[in-house]
Enzyme design. Structure first.
Site, PDB file in Angstrom:
ATOM      1  N   HIS A 327      37.732  47.706  31.635  1.00  0.00           N
ATOM      2  CA  HIS A 327      38.620  47.035  32.590  1.00  0.00           C
ATOM      3  C   HIS A 327      40.087  47.477  32.445  1.00  0.00           C
ATOM      4  CE1 HIS A 327      40.041  44.154  35.363  1.00  0.00           C
ATOM      5  NE2 HIS A 327      39.274  43.141  35.062  1.00  0.00           N
ATOM      6  N   LYS A 406      29.958  34.613  56.069  1.00  0.00           N
ATOM      7  CA  LYS A 406      31.323  34.684  56.613  1.00  0.00           C
ATOM      8  C   LYS A 406      31.392  34.255  58.082  1.00  0.00           C
ATOM      9  CE  LYS A 406      33.262  38.716  57.615  1.00  0.00           C
ATOM     10  NZ  LYS A 406      33.882  40.047  57.455  1.00  0.00           N
ATOM     11  N   GLN A 413      36.835  28.206  61.423  1.00  0.00           N
ATOM     12  CA  GLN A 413      38.219  28.532  61.066  1.00  0.00           C
ATOM     13  C   GLN A 413      38.547  28.219  59.597  1.00  0.00           C
ATOM     14  OE1 GLN A 413      39.937  26.319  64.319  1.00  0.00           O
ATOM     15  NE2 GLN A 413      40.542  28.217  65.326  1.00  0.00           N
ATOM     16  N   TYR A 439      40.975  30.411  37.191  1.00  0.00           N
ATOM     17  CA  TYR A 439      41.735  31.645  37.435  1.00  0.00           C
ATOM     18  C   TYR A 439      41.062  32.377  38.583  1.00  0.00           C
ATOM     19  CZ  TYR A 439      42.992  36.607  36.573  1.00  0.00           C
ATOM     20  OH  TYR A 439      43.411  37.907  36.697  1.00  0.00           O
ATOM     21  N   THR A 441      41.643  35.926  40.903  1.00  0.00           N
ATOM     22  CA  THR A 441      42.449  37.140  40.995  1.00  0.00           C
ATOM     23  C   THR A 441      43.096  37.265  42.369  1.00  0.00           C
ATOM     24  OG1 THR A 441      40.764  38.180  39.614  1.00  0.00           O
ATOM     25  CG2 THR A 441      42.373  39.629  40.635  1.00  0.00           C
ATOM     26  N   THR A 452      47.319  42.658  39.359  1.00  0.00           N
ATOM     27  CA  THR A 452      46.842  41.322  39.740  1.00  0.00           C
ATOM     28  C   THR A 452      47.843  40.227  39.393  1.00  0.00           C
ATOM     29  OG1 THR A 452      45.753  41.036  37.596  1.00  0.00           O
ATOM     30  CG2 THR A 452      44.414  41.936  39.398  1.00  0.00           C
TER      31      THR A 452
END
Length: 612
Positions: A327, A406, A413, A439, A441, A452
């Site tokens: 990472h 989605k 909306q 958390y 990102t 980030t």
């Protein structure tokens, strides 16, 4: 005029790097105001008042001085955070990176032309590699499209770190070495490293100035596999990369001291385009359940992964693929982008190789044989033992929610990312009876070398809504109203964080300035509420959107009593991966995901409630 016409109008991948804005330093007052808001869900009245006083004192005292010093630093650097973030988040970390820091994900090829099928590993592997190499060439020629938000270009620097990049362990701090060059910059390595049954091979992917074809790559892989399957396994030096960082650094130094040739071998692996992992496992995988293959990608055979490499491409025996990467040099979207590109190419070509079948006379791959002794073999065994112990403790589930995606949320909306984040807040609240510091990102690539920022989805608005959902006396209309307030709050935070107005990295910068100046740690950072609300890397929910493409990722939890929660969003489904440590009695990844799916339905039903 003619000259101007001759110039290419095509954008180059890295052409905007010099004109990107510098990363801004937010205002101290704004950051502290946002910080105070973020701790509210985790404090009673007295605790909150106490923290408020600490923040006030910081703002009027040492905080002011630190802010001035940070502004000074920012004047001399286009990204004041870059070096700090790399060190604090990655290179200074001493715990084993392969399980705790690395990320990975399965390829979605199984959903169309490449369902799991034994005997396809090498043929499919060579096609996948060929597409990977084309991507590498696009990058070298700077023909990869510049990513944009509207017309605004994003920083593309992380794409330089995909190929020929490796982390090198150090005694107190690791480093990153990157051998990649664009064609305009000069020579770039063009060899692949292949790991198979504890052995290491390399071969060049260019032959007589051209890229090898898929059948030629397949011939190389066949040679390697036959050799490894008919001879004893190798020592599995790669397993050392799973060790605690200082231990690995010492083991590496010892390995080099045994024979200088060992350093040459290490450098060949480090500079290789990527590491191709021939894995004998055949993990189960379906479009609805990626759990088993994901677990094998995150913590499979340590002798066929080079944990410090930015890109390990894993080919399983049943023709299923995945990637695992360090990472430190880049964020997940780089692997998401290349995996999506390859998936599109496989779709386009119906899973087949459509080029020439001719195989030129090419040198067979070279085996890299480390000089090892009893001590090295003991180190390898020790590394494997600690790795398997930790790996067996990780619970991982990756499921597709297929009732809607989605399209449906957009119709109502509702921002799909916020939809999932709030569902997670509700799920955690229902499962654990309290708010979960979280958390998420946010991307800051609008700025030079931006990476980030932290969004904290556990807001006062989200908690009020979660409580209302558990309270039978709250009307559906009130619940809907509170949910929409939580949505609005989240959307605003995401926008702020992406445009350089987040507060977590700012506070980190202030604490690091204090450290560099040899000052005592400001009380703000030792206040129990700081870590209880997630500060200092203590988030119980570590989450990230892996995007809107067919690519999923996953990661281990940030803390022992927490969860790692990655998800991607498609028109007709949400795919979520959730990890937890089995040794923690209070966390259960399976239960959390079921609660998230329940929350999805509840939220959609709320939106059916007629507005006043």
């Amino acid at each position: 005029m003619e000259n101007q016409l001759a110039k290419s109008t095509e954008e180059r991948t890295f052409q905007y790097q010099d004109s990107l804005p510098s990363l801004p330093v937010p205002s101290l007052e704004e950051s502290l105001k946002k910080y105070l808001e973020s701790v509210k869900p985790f404090a009673n009245e007295e605790e909150y008042k106490n923290t408020e006083a600490i923040v006030q004192k910081f703002q009027n005292g040492i905080g002011k001085k630190l802010q001035q010093k940070l502004l000074q630093r920012a004047k001399g650097k286009r990204n004041w955070l870059e070096e700090w973030w790399l060190n604090v988040a990655y290179l200074d970390v001493r715990i084993p990176s392969q399980l705790n820091v690395n990320f990975g994900g399965p390829a979605s090829h199984i959903e169309h032309y490449w369902p799991p099928k034994e005997g396809t590993q090498l043929e499919r592997g060579s096609i996948s590699l060929w597409h990977n190499l084309n991507y590498w060439q696009l990058l070298r020629k700077e023909k990869l499209a510049v990513e944009k938000v509207g017309n605004i270009p994003l920083d593309m620097n992380q794409f330089r770190m995909l190929f020929s990049t490796c982390k090198i362990p150090g005694i107190t701090r690791d480093s990153i070495i990157n051998y990649f060059r664009t064609e305009r910059e000069g020579h770039s390595p063009s060899h692949l490293a292949v790991l198979c049954r504890g052995r290491v091979f390399v071969f060049d992917v260019m032959h007589e100035g051209y890229l090898m074809t898929a059948p030629e790559i397949q011939r190389q892989l066949t040679y390697i596999q036959k050799k490894c399957h008919s001879e004893p396994d190798g020592p599995g030096v790669a397993a050392l990369t799973t060790e605690e960082r200082t231990r690995w650094a010492k083991a590496r130094e010892y390995l080099i001291s045994l024979n200088p040739e060992n350093l040459t071998i290490l450098e060949k692996i480090q500079s290789s385009l990527l590491v191709f992992c021939l894995d004998d496992d055949s993990p189960h995988a379906t479009p609805e359940d990626y759990s088993q293959v994901s677990a094998k990608i995150l913590h499979g055979d340590p002798t066929v992964r080079w944990g410090d490499k930015s890109y390990n491409l894993i080919a399983f025996s049943n023709g299923v693929f995945g990637s695992n990467g360090d990472h430190a040099p880049f964020d997940a979207m780089v692997l998401v982008k290349i995996f999506y590109y390859i998936d599109e190419k496989i779709l386009e070509n119906e899973g087949r190789w459509k080029g020439s079948e001719k195989v030129r006379d090419i040198l067979v791959p070279e085996e890299l044989v480390f000089t090892v002794d009893e001590k090295v073999l003991n180190d390898i065994n020790q590394a494997k033992a600690q790795y398997f112990k930790q790996a067996s403790d990780l619970q991982l589930v990756v499921y597709a929610f297929t009732s809607f995606g989605k399209k449906q949320t957009k119709k109502k909306q509702l921002h799909p990312d916020t939809f999932i984040q709030l569902a997670l807040q509700l799920a955690y609240y229902r499962l654990h009876g309290r708010p979960g510091c979280c958390y998420e990102t946010a991307m800051t690539r609008l700025f030079y070398h931006g990476r980030t920022e932290t969004v904290r989805p556990c807001t006062v608005e989200a908690v009020n809504w979660c409580q209302s959902m558990q309270n039978p006396s709250t009307s559906r209309l009130e619940q809907q109203h509170m949910m929409l307030e939580a949505f609005a709050k989240h959307n605003k935070m995401m926008k702020d964080c992406s445009t350089g107005k987040g507060f977590d990295r700012h506070l980190l910068g202030l604490s690091l300035i204090a450290k560099e100046e040899g000052l005592p740690v400001p009380e703000l950072f030792t206040d129990p509420l700081f870590s209880r609300s997630g500060g200092g890397g203590n988030f119980v929910l570590s989450t990230s959107l892996a995007g809107y493409l067919r690519v999923q990722g996953m990661v281990a939890p940030m803390v022992h009593n927490g969860y790692g929660f990655f998800y991607h969003i498609r028109d007709d489904r949400f795919v979520v991966s959730c990890s937890a440590w089995k040794s923690c009695p209070e966390t259960d990844a399976e239960k959390l995901v079921q609660q998230v799916f329940r929350a999805f339905h509840d939220m959609m039903q709320l939106m059916e409630t007629p507005h006043l």
